[in-house]
Design a protein around this motif. Sequence first.
Motif, PDB file in Angstrom:
ATOM      1  N   LEU A  93      -8.429  10.661   1.454  1.00  0.00           N
ATOM      2  CA  LEU A  93      -7.370  10.968   2.413  1.00  0.00           C
ATOM      3  C   LEU A  93      -6.636  12.253   2.060  1.00  0.00           C
ATOM      4  N   PHE A 104      -1.218  11.422  12.747  1.00  0.00           N
ATOM      5  CA  PHE A 104      -1.079  10.167  12.018  1.00  0.00           C
ATOM      6  C   PHE A 104      -0.039   9.258  12.671  1.00  0.00           C
ATOM      7  N   ILE A 119      -3.749  -3.367   3.054  1.00  0.00           N
ATOM      8  CA  ILE A 119      -3.442  -2.413   1.986  1.00  0.00           C
ATOM      9  C   ILE A 119      -3.921  -1.014   2.381  1.00  0.00           C
ATOM     10  N   VAL A 120      -5.128  -0.928   2.954  1.00  0.00           N
ATOM     11  CA  VAL A 120      -5.653   0.366   3.413  1.00  0.00           C
ATOM     12  C   VAL A 120      -4.706   0.982   4.447  1.00  0.00           C
ATOM     13  N   LYS A 129      -1.461   0.439   5.073  1.00  0.00           N
ATOM     14  CA  LYS A 129      -0.159   0.881   4.553  1.00  0.00           C
ATOM     15  C   LYS A 129      -0.307   2.060   3.590  1.00  0.00           C
ATOM     16  N   LEU A 130      -1.385   2.038   2.807  1.00  0.00           N
ATOM     17  CA  LEU A 130      -1.639   3.155   1.901  1.00  0.00           C
ATOM     18  C   LEU A 130      -1.835   4.440   2.696  1.00  0.00           C
ATOM     19  N   SER A 131      -2.600   4.367   3.785  1.00  0.00           N
ATOM     20  CA  SER A 131      -2.888   5.559   4.584  1.00  0.00           C
ATOM     21  C   SER A 131      -1.601   6.118   5.154  1.00  0.00           C
ATOM     22  N   PHE A 169       2.097   5.566  -4.101  1.00  0.00           N
ATOM     23  CA  PHE A 169       2.315   6.964  -4.489  1.00  0.00           C
ATOM     24  C   PHE A 169       3.778   7.382  -4.550  1.00  0.00           C
ATOM     25  N   VAL A 218      -6.175  15.128   4.815  1.00  0.00           N
ATOM     26  CA  VAL A 218      -4.893  15.684   5.259  1.00  0.00           C
ATOM     27  C   VAL A 218      -4.913  17.197   5.075  1.00  0.00           C
ATOM     28  N   GLY A 250       1.325   5.707   3.987  1.00  0.00           N
ATOM     29  CA  GLY A 250       2.136   6.213   2.885  1.00  0.00           C
ATOM     30  C   GLY A 250       1.610   7.504   2.288  1.00  0.00           C
ATOM     31  N   LEU A 251       0.297   7.584   2.104  1.00  0.00           N
ATOM     32  CA  LEU A 251      -0.259   8.758   1.423  1.00  0.00           C
ATOM     33  C   LEU A 251      -0.127  10.017   2.259  1.00  0.00           C
ATOM     34  N   GLY A 252      -0.318   9.871   3.573  1.00  0.00           N
ATOM     35  CA  GLY A 252      -0.152  11.029   4.449  1.00  0.00           C
ATOM     36  C   GLY A 252       1.220  11.643   4.235  1.00  0.00           C
ATOM     37  N   SER A 253       2.216  10.778   4.223  1.00  0.00           N
ATOM     38  CA  SER A 253       3.578  11.281   4.078  1.00  0.00           C
ATOM     39  C   SER A 253       3.812  11.851   2.675  1.00  0.00           C
ATOM     40  N   GLY A 305       0.798  -1.225   0.000  1.00  0.00           N
ATOM     41  CA  GLY A 305       0.000   0.000   0.000  1.00  0.00           C
ATOM     42  C   GLY A 305       0.829   1.273   0.000  1.00  0.00           C
ATOM     43  N   HIS A 306       1.919   1.271   0.774  1.00  0.00           N
ATOM     44  CA  HIS A 306       2.698   2.518   0.877  1.00  0.00           C
ATOM     45  C   HIS A 306       3.554   2.796  -0.355  1.00  0.00           C
ATOM     46  N   LEU A 341     -10.266   5.806  -1.235  1.00  0.00           N
ATOM     47  CA  LEU A 341      -9.505   6.182  -0.049  1.00  0.00           C
ATOM     48  C   LEU A 341      -8.510   7.282  -0.392  1.00  0.00           C
TER      49      LEU A 341
END
Lengths: 334, 334
Positions: A238, B274, B230-231, B233-235, A214, A242, B237-240, A210-211, A234
């Motif tokens: 998200l 986060f 996946i949700v 790890k995505l979260s 992006f 943010v 990752g996406l925040g960063s 997931g990470h 999502l």
Amino acid sequence: MKIAVDVMSGESPPKTLIQGALKAVEESDVEVVLVGDETTIYKELEQHSQSYKQISVVHASEIIAMDESPAKACRKKKDASVMVAGALVAKKKTDGFFSPGNTGATLASSLFSIKRIEGVKRPALASILPTVKGYAILLDAGANVDSDPEHLAQFAIMGEIFVKKILEIPEPRVGLLNIGEEDIKGNELSQKAFEIIKTIDFNFIGNIEGHDIFEGDVDVIVCDGFTGNIVLKLSEGLGSVVMRLIKNEMIKNYKYRLGAYMAKSALRSVKERFNPATYGGAPLLGINGCALVGHGNTGELATKNAILTTAKMARAKLDKLIKKSIHLHTLSTG
Amino acid sequence: MKIAVDVMSGESPPKTLIQGALKAVEESDVEVVLVGDETTIYKELEQHSQSYKQISVVHASEIIAMDESPAKACRKKKDASVMVAGALVAKKKTDGFFSPGNTGATLASSLFSIKRIEGVKRPALASILPTVKGYAILLDAGANVDSDPEHLAQFAIMGEIFVKKILEIPEPRVGLLNIGEEDIKGNELSQKAFEIIKTIDFNFIGNIEGHDIFEGDVDVIVCDGFTGNIVLKLSEGLGSVVMRLIKNEMIKNYKYRLGAYMAKSALRSVKERFNPATYGGAPLLGINGCALVGHGNTGELATKNAILTTAKMARAKLDKLIKKSIHLHTLSTG
């Protein structure tokens, strides 16, 4: 190159979509067929003093709303704009079509009239996502609810071709979305899909998590449509969360007006990158023609870009390339 | 209340975890058993002039590394710190344990020694996520790769109890993560799970979509472990990613140093939200005891909070409450 545009189904008024289409013909040699209520369309076209040789109109008397059940509505409303636009592609009257409305209805219209490419088990919706380094595509983003390993392998093949030809990345890196990097990780579906995908002749970089989505180190992200749709929604959600949290922090401190102003501009540019308008929509891959599914609130810019992207897909003969690759893969796996 | 802490398995050095444990005993009446290499532990404890009556030490001669295969490592290294900590709970020597290391090893240790609650088909890992309005939990966040509808129903029951007792939300809203809001949407798994979950006696708000996760309108988000991981790890990752994109925008303009400074502080506070340190880790629900799985880079604060959260779970007798609810649900569904 001729692209049909369903100007009735979106959340934006026909006026906005028509203006986007006019921008597209001004900037390119693409011809556009506006599909929808002809009175509405001609009334809008009359507002423009210039005559547009590249524009024509095809009447459609019905509209499928955003919240209608796609399968039911498509069976009942044969003269809906999205159905008529799909039929134009099927009858080779246009080289592709774009609809900004009900995703399910655009899929149903495509499957009903344009039909799947022979050998393609399930067409997939590809979502174009912004990354730190550029763009990547994620598929299936929700055309199918249940998938088997061979479907995922076909998504990988179709996505790789799209990225190569449309995003113009010469050697796309293909990754399988999973819950661990090691080959043996994941659920039954992803483990079996891994085994098939690794035999395909392209740059498969293995499992991604997931990470990684992006970070920009993978160009084609393959997953089932259930996971893909959740990832897509999502991500859209998200990003906005943010940004809202940051805004809330900024306004806590009234002293720093300049800082808040500055942050606002930075936020706006980032939001722009997450704006799906750049490519105008999500391509549907695996059908005998080119179709692009727009977001509900498609504006003028997104409409223009959607038309140009669809035309680019048609010019590249993307459907023929996909047909050939799927056929080769089927031959090699039997 | 006695909690075992595996001080060896994390990415942070034992020193950091021990200091976190000392903070926890300073702030509460919780007793902590430090599990790991005793020479290392005593050397660290000697650095502190104060004597800690609430601290004891249990030696463990081995360590399971972050990248080891959990099942294999747990079979081979019976004296690994994570195995010894789990065994302390199984033997009722402590009321719960916390490990900051290899998630799979913490799960394996829990299943091996503490064991599943009778009637619980699959324990689930619950991830505590920040939302615009507070916190929500998502489960399963990756303890299981394949799930069936009844597993999801049990995740819902266990998650609801956790949120009520530990996050102290009196009437948690339970939602099923899906790709559409209507009851009939989704893949086979989610459709069948919906049918079971709607019969359970709690506040089920129906299907939710990816963009609802962080809005704060649902407290318990139920999904299979593949999607959940996946949700999660995505979260993270996406925040960063969003923050990096904003920073990149900010430094483009050198004139606004104050703005950049201001934005940096806002970014830092959002990043804090986060930060998984608030609760210190992810609870494993469905075992005969209390276990918390930490993030790899668990710091002092996260360790302290992890110990306090695990103690809170033990004090609430969370495992007994889960056992009772699962039993009631099994009786009603047969």
